[in-house]
Write a protein that holds these residues in place. Structure first.
Motif, PDB file in Angstrom:
ATOM      1  N   PHE A 200       3.216  13.685  34.424  1.00  0.00           N
ATOM      2  CA  PHE A 200       2.279  12.231  34.048  1.00  0.00           C
ATOM      3  C   PHE A 200       1.019  12.321  34.697  1.00  0.00           C
ATOM      4  CE2 PHE A 200       1.339   7.897  33.441  1.00  0.00           C
ATOM      5  CZ  PHE A 200       2.092   7.419  32.344  1.00  0.00           C
ATOM      6  N   ASP A 201       0.907  12.751  35.981  1.00  0.00           N
ATOM      7  CA  ASP A 201      -0.522  12.861  36.371  1.00  0.00           C
ATOM      8  C   ASP A 201      -1.430  13.709  36.020  1.00  0.00           C
ATOM      9  OD1 ASP A 201       0.162  10.626  37.862  1.00  0.00           O
ATOM     10  OD2 ASP A 201       1.190  11.921  39.462  1.00  0.00           O
ATOM     11  N   ASP A 202      -0.809  14.829  35.214  1.00  0.00           N
ATOM     12  CA  ASP A 202      -1.654  15.923  34.709  1.00  0.00           C
ATOM     13  C   ASP A 202      -1.026  16.358  33.645  1.00  0.00           C
ATOM     14  OD1 ASP A 202      -3.280  18.232  34.533  1.00  0.00           O
ATOM     15  OD2 ASP A 202      -2.235  19.353  35.696  1.00  0.00           O
ATOM     16  N   PRO A 203      -1.293  15.573  32.517  1.00  0.00           N
ATOM     17  CA  PRO A 203      -0.435  15.999  31.139  1.00  0.00           C
ATOM     18  C   PRO A 203      -0.796  17.069  30.517  1.00  0.00           C
ATOM     19  CG  PRO A 203      -2.120  14.038  31.187  1.00  0.00           C
ATOM     20  CD  PRO A 203      -2.260  14.270  32.515  1.00  0.00           C
ATOM     21  N   LEU A 204      -1.967  17.532  30.849  1.00  0.00           N
ATOM     22  CA  LEU A 204      -2.513  18.856  30.353  1.00  0.00           C
ATOM     23  C   LEU A 204      -2.108  20.033  30.966  1.00  0.00           C
ATOM     24  CD1 LEU A 204      -6.149  18.089  29.311  1.00  0.00           C
ATOM     25  CD2 LEU A 204      -4.238  18.176  27.970  1.00  0.00           C
ATOM     26  N   ASN A 205      -1.387  19.744  32.104  1.00  0.00           N
ATOM     27  CA  ASN A 205      -0.939  20.719  33.020  1.00  0.00           C
ATOM     28  C   ASN A 205      -1.797  21.741  33.371  1.00  0.00           C
ATOM     29  OD1 ASN A 205       1.501  19.022  32.576  1.00  0.00           O
ATOM     30  ND2 ASN A 205       2.712  21.067  32.341  1.00  0.00           N
ATOM     31  N   VAL A 206      -3.102  21.399  33.698  1.00  0.00           N
ATOM     32  CA  VAL A 206      -4.076  22.470  34.026  1.00  0.00           C
ATOM     33  C   VAL A 206      -3.829  23.105  35.350  1.00  0.00           C
ATOM     34  CG1 VAL A 206      -6.452  22.823  34.498  1.00  0.00           C
ATOM     35  CG2 VAL A 206      -5.811  21.376  32.616  1.00  0.00           C
ATOM     36  N   GLY A 207      -3.392  22.266  36.248  1.00  0.00           N
ATOM     37  CA  GLY A 207      -3.012  22.691  37.522  1.00  0.00           C
ATOM     38  C   GLY A 207      -1.794  23.344  37.836  1.00  0.00           C
ATOM     39  N   THR A 208      -0.702  23.119  36.967  1.00  0.00           N
ATOM     40  CA  THR A 208       0.737  23.810  36.774  1.00  0.00           C
ATOM     41  C   THR A 208       0.383  25.380  36.536  1.00  0.00           C
ATOM     42  OG1 THR A 208       1.591  21.923  36.151  1.00  0.00           O
ATOM     43  CG2 THR A 208       2.724  23.980  35.800  1.00  0.00           C
ATOM     44  N   TRP A 209      -0.622  25.768  35.591  1.00  0.00           N
ATOM     45  CA  TRP A 209      -0.560  27.092  35.060  1.00  0.00           C
ATOM     46  C   TRP A 209      -1.447  27.824  36.288  1.00  0.00           C
ATOM     47  CZ3 TRP A 209       3.113  26.692  32.387  1.00  0.00           C
ATOM     48  CH2 TRP A 209       3.211  25.834  31.326  1.00  0.00           C
ATOM     49  N   ALA A 210      -2.309  27.343  37.131  1.00  0.00           N
ATOM     50  CA  ALA A 210      -2.938  28.121  38.089  1.00  0.00           C
ATOM     51  C   ALA A 210      -2.148  28.445  39.192  1.00  0.00           C
ATOM     52  CB  ALA A 210      -3.926  26.893  38.731  1.00  0.00           C
ATOM     53  N   VAL A 211      -0.779  27.713  39.348  1.00  0.00           N
ATOM     54  CA  VAL A 211       0.291  27.973  40.281  1.00  0.00           C
ATOM     55  C   VAL A 211       1.225  29.216  39.786  1.00  0.00           C
ATOM     56  CG1 VAL A 211       1.962  27.093  41.681  1.00  0.00           C
ATOM     57  CG2 VAL A 211      -0.251  25.923  41.397  1.00  0.00           C
ATOM     58  N   LYS A 212       1.825  28.752  38.724  1.00  0.00           N
ATOM     59  CA  LYS A 212       2.770  29.593  38.483  1.00  0.00           C
ATOM     60  C   LYS A 212       2.806  29.738  36.455  1.00  0.00           C
ATOM     61  CE  LYS A 212       7.761  29.956  37.889  1.00  0.00           C
ATOM     62  NZ  LYS A 212       9.029  29.616  38.438  1.00  0.00           N
ATOM     63  N   PHE A 213       2.908  30.605  35.823  1.00  0.00           N
ATOM     64  CA  PHE A 213       2.592  30.867  34.401  1.00  0.00           C
ATOM     65  C   PHE A 213       4.042  31.699  33.873  1.00  0.00           C
ATOM     66  CE2 PHE A 213       1.432  33.177  30.511  1.00  0.00           C
ATOM     67  CZ  PHE A 213       0.904  32.270  29.840  1.00  0.00           C
ATOM     68  N   HIS A 214       4.449  30.686  32.931  1.00  0.00           N
ATOM     69  CA  HIS A 214       5.358  31.296  32.096  1.00  0.00           C
ATOM     70  C   HIS A 214       5.080  31.177  30.532  1.00  0.00           C
ATOM     71  CE1 HIS A 214       9.026  32.687  30.291  1.00  0.00           C
ATOM     72  NE2 HIS A 214       9.620  33.172  31.186  1.00  0.00           N
ATOM     73  N   ALA A 215       4.725  32.238  29.807  1.00  0.00           N
ATOM     74  CA  ALA A 215       4.266  31.949  28.238  1.00  0.00           C
ATOM     75  C   ALA A 215       5.461  31.063  27.409  1.00  0.00           C
ATOM     76  CB  ALA A 215       4.177  33.464  27.713  1.00  0.00           C
ATOM     77  N   ARG A 216       6.760  31.091  27.799  1.00  0.00           N
ATOM     78  CA  ARG A 216       7.491  30.127  26.934  1.00  0.00           C
ATOM     79  C   ARG A 216       7.179  28.738  27.285  1.00  0.00           C
ATOM     80  NH1 ARG A 216      12.271  31.677  29.185  1.00  0.00           N
ATOM     81  NH2 ARG A 216      12.041  30.072  30.803  1.00  0.00           N
ATOM     82  N   ASP A 217       6.974  28.459  28.579  1.00  0.00           N
ATOM     83  CA  ASP A 217       6.735  27.131  29.198  1.00  0.00           C
ATOM     84  C   ASP A 217       5.258  26.740  28.608  1.00  0.00           C
ATOM     85  OD1 ASP A 217       9.151  27.181  30.447  1.00  0.00           O
ATOM     86  OD2 ASP A 217       8.248  27.808  32.204  1.00  0.00           O
ATOM     87  N   ALA A 218       4.420  27.741  28.630  1.00  0.00           N
ATOM     88  CA  ALA A 218       3.273  27.175  28.057  1.00  0.00           C
ATOM     89  C   ALA A 218       2.970  26.812  26.485  1.00  0.00           C
ATOM     90  CB  ALA A 218       2.120  28.260  28.337  1.00  0.00           C
ATOM     91  N   PHE A 219       3.861  27.518  25.751  1.00  0.00           N
ATOM     92  CA  PHE A 219       3.939  27.344  24.327  1.00  0.00           C
ATOM     93  C   PHE A 219       4.842  26.161  24.007  1.00  0.00           C
ATOM     94  CE2 PHE A 219       6.736  27.642  20.589  1.00  0.00           C
ATOM     95  CZ  PHE A 219       5.702  27.698  19.702  1.00  0.00           C
ATOM     96  N   SER A 220       5.852  25.749  24.909  1.00  0.00           N
ATOM     97  CA  SER A 220       6.674  24.601  24.753  1.00  0.00           C
ATOM     98  C   SER A 220       5.772  23.287  25.048  1.00  0.00           C
ATOM     99  CB  SER A 220       7.740  24.583  25.497  1.00  0.00           C
ATOM    100  OG  SER A 220       8.738  25.631  25.205  1.00  0.00           O
ATOM    101  N   HIS A 221       4.920  23.524  26.322  1.00  0.00           N
ATOM    102  CA  HIS A 221       4.093  22.410  26.589  1.00  0.00           C
ATOM    103  C   HIS A 221       3.060  21.934  25.552  1.00  0.00           C
ATOM    104  CE1 HIS A 221       0.486  21.058  28.664  1.00  0.00           C
ATOM    105  NE2 HIS A 221       1.000  20.238  29.178  1.00  0.00           N
ATOM    106  N   SER A 222       2.484  23.018  24.986  1.00  0.00           N
ATOM    107  CA  SER A 222       1.308  22.780  23.808  1.00  0.00           C
ATOM    108  C   SER A 222       2.014  22.054  22.757  1.00  0.00           C
ATOM    109  CB  SER A 222       0.654  24.184  23.536  1.00  0.00           C
ATOM    110  OG  SER A 222       1.582  25.126  22.737  1.00  0.00           O
ATOM    111  N   LYS A 223       3.039  22.450  22.412  1.00  0.00           N
ATOM    112  CA  LYS A 223       3.874  21.887  21.060  1.00  0.00           C
ATOM    113  C   LYS A 223       4.157  20.541  21.329  1.00  0.00           C
ATOM    114  CE  LYS A 223       3.020  25.263  18.269  1.00  0.00           C
ATOM    115  NZ  LYS A 223       1.930  24.992  17.180  1.00  0.00           N
TER     116      LYS A 223
END
Length: 347
Positions: A200-223
């Motif tokens: 909620f504090d970072d809805p674009l999750n910009v900071g999250t991907w800088a720490v840990k990336f998973h393609a499946r999670d990134a896709f789900s988040h974008s959708k």
């Protein structure tokens, strides 16, 4: 009579019953394929000379959407990155449509690279300069299982291609969509949104991907972001002539999206999974049906802010229904893209 009974007693069960067994197996397979194929667009309405933009229209689901809407009389603009491939697809679609019925079909291609905001802005300027209005915008293009990387604008690739760039394109074309009697924006999401989490504090999750990336999670988040922004934009446009809806094509095979999937990593895996993919996944034409209905059905003229699956209104995940999160995401997206607009005072 005894001789007849003896024939049945001596008969080999496999030889006697194999036609029945095969018939049952074929029946089960056909039934599964019919159910998995989903509902077809329930209308054959024409959209004569309506200006339609389909992003990613030169392959997979986008190509089927383009063909269907051009066949219904629309002036289809396929917005694609690869103009050479797109030109071949345009020629092929025109030949296929001409074989069905006589007449002229309006399909063309324009360059649009969603990996670059500058490309999005150039595309929008060209459309605004050449056309008086836009009737239908279908944000179909996207990536899935893309390796970790950032766009030229500095955003994670799934986030930019699937969400930020389509959001920007929609915003830039809104003045032209409002000139239509019934402008329609159709955003393609996915079932995968249901597994997404959003800070909620970072809805674009910009900071999250800088720490840990998973393609499946990134896709789900974008959708998930696509559905949330769709609902809030529909609210912002309430009272205008423009409707905004999201849809999922379902699980679709035969698209280029799966080229980065772990299932496509080895030939033996492809060989083993293909029968199951054929049986339980839609083909691109079936996956296009919901978007085609949203673009053409007059019964949906006033329907906005909804999520569709198999040509009907469906219920998205609980997080996708969070109005406060949708507002936060929308406003943060406007800030990041340096756009103006939006009304903070609405309930």
């Amino acid at each position: 009579m005894d001789k007849v009974m003896s024939l049945f007693e001596d008969a080999d069960p496999l030889k006697t019953w194999w036609p029945f067994i095969i018939a049952v197996a074929v029946g089960v397979i056909v039934t599964i394929r019919t159910l998995m194929g989903g509902q077809r667009c329930p209308n054959v309405n024409q959209i004569d000379r309506q200006v339609v933009i389909v992003t990613g229209g030169n392959s997979g689901i986008g190509m089927e959407i383009s063909k269907a809407l051009a066949g219904r009389g629309g002036h289809v603009i396929m917005a694609c990155r690869d103009l050479v491939k797109s030109a071949r697809i345009v020629a092929m679609l025109k030949r296929e449509l001409s074989c069905r019925t006589e007449g002229e079909y309006f399909i063309e291609t324009r360059c649009l690279d969603l990996r670059s905001f500058d490309s999005v802005k150039r595309f929008a300027r060209d459309i605004q300069a050449e056309f008086e209005r836009v009737d239908i915008l279908i944000n179909n293009a996207g990536v899935i299982f893309h390796p970790e990387s950032k766009s030229v604008d500095g955003f994670e690739m799934h986030l930019q291609v699937n969400y930020l760039a389509p959001f920007l394109l929609t915003h830039l074309l809104l003045p032209h969509l409002k000139k239509s009697d019934n402008g329609r924006v159709i955003n393609v999401s996915a079932h995968a949104h249901a597994t997404a989490k959003m800070d909620f504090d970072d809805p674009l999750n910009v900071g999250t991907w800088a720490v840990k990336f998973h393609a499946r999670d990134a896709f789900s988040h974008s959708k998930l972001a696509v559905i949330l922004a769709t609902k809030w934009l529909a609210r912002e446009l309430k009272g205008s002539t423009v409707t905004v809806n999201a849809c999922t094509p379902g699980l679709v095979r035969g698209t280029s999206h799966l080229r980065n999937s772990p299932l496509m990593s080895a030939m033996c895996v492809k060989f083993m999974t293909f029968p199951w993919m054929w049986l339980f996944m839609k083909n691109p034409q079936e996956g296009a049906q919901t978007a085609v209905r949203l673009a053409t059905d007059p019964q949906l003229k006033l329907v906005t802010g909804e999520y569709f699956n198999d040509c009907e209104i469906a219920t998205p995940s609980e997080m996708a229904k969070d109005k406060e999160l949708a507002k936060r995401l929308f406003m943060e997206t406007m800030r990041v893209l340096k756009l103006t607009g939006g009304d903070d005072e609405k309930d």
